[in-house]
Scaffold this motif. Structure first.
Motif, short mmCIF file in Angstrom:
data_model
loop_
_atom_site.label_atom_id
_atom_site.label_comp_id
_atom_site.label_asym_id
_atom_site.label_seq_id
_atom_site.Cartn_x
_atom_site.Cartn_y
_atom_site.Cartn_z
N GLU A 138 0.84 -1.20 0.00
CA GLU A 138 0.00 0.00 0.00
C GLU A 138 0.87 1.25 0.00
N SER A 181 3.02 4.47 -1.01
CA SER A 181 2.85 5.52 -2.01
C SER A 181 4.22 5.97 -2.50
N LYS A 239 3.29 6.42 -8.83
CA LYS A 239 2.49 7.65 -8.97
C LYS A 239 1.24 7.38 -9.80
N GLU A 270 -1.47 5.63 -7.98
CA GLU A 270 -2.15 6.47 -7.00
C GLU A 270 -3.21 7.36 -7.63
#
Length: 195
Positions: free
Chosen positions: A102, A104, A179, A182
């Protein structure tokens, strides 16, 4: 810098006296060797302990930050240490990109710092090790031997640099993939500017 015109790429570079070396000519050669030895030991110990750690998201984020810190002074890294750091960074990115992570891209911002530090170091010319070896070769075997060794060193340096650049590009690509993961459908891209 003797001349630098608008539109030219110019970079100031210190030219050290014989007694000093490094980015700002603030270390003696002996101090730089000691710093490289210390960083090599830290990096090797860190790499060895990774086999004992888990691959939780928090562990991988901490690993990213530690790798970033170790790479913060690339002039104090041996070729082997740079290779180890890049391999650690690649494995960290692989976990983040391919695992059930999970994480980022922001939580792995240390990987961007590694890329910045290494590209900055790669852009400096000439490399101190090859300059020193060329000087030694010139004094030991004469001009012909020096020229042959110099060509070989340049070829070896190019191969090492090419491998480093390929690994750095892979890290940047993996950060880009994070990126993209996300983003939500329809979201405009966002430029991220580092400090």
């Amino acid at each position: 810098i003797t001349d630098c015109f608008i539109g030219d790429f110019c970079a100031a570079r210190c030219i050290c006296t014989d007694d000093y070396t490094g980015n700002a000519c603030k270390q003696t050669a002996a101090e730089l060797v000691a710093a490289k030895d210390l960083r090599d030991n830290i990096i090797n110990t860190f790499a060895a302990t990774l086999t004992l750690s888990d691959d939780s998201d928090s562990e991988v984020e901490a690993r990213s930050n530690a790798i970033s810190e170790m790479a913060s002074k690339p002039e104090e890294l041996s070729t082997e240490a740079k290779e180890t750091i890049l391999d650690l960074a690649l494995s960290t990115m692989l976990y983040a990109k391919d695992g059930d992570s999970e994480l980022s891209a922001e939580s792995l911002s240390g990987m961007g710092d590694v890329v910045d530090a290494f590209f900055s170091e790669l852009s400096k010319e000439p490399r101190a090790d090859s300059r020193r070896l060329r000087t030694v070769a010139g004094s030991v075997r004469g001009a012909r031997m020096s020229e042959m060794l110099s060509r070989k060193l340049q070829d070896d340096e190019r191969a090492v640099m090419r491998e480093e650049v390929n690994k750095l590009v892979s890290i940047v690509s993996d950060l880009g993939a994070l990126k993209m993961r996300e983003m939500v459908p329809g979201q405009d891209s966002r430029d991220t500017v580092g400090e």
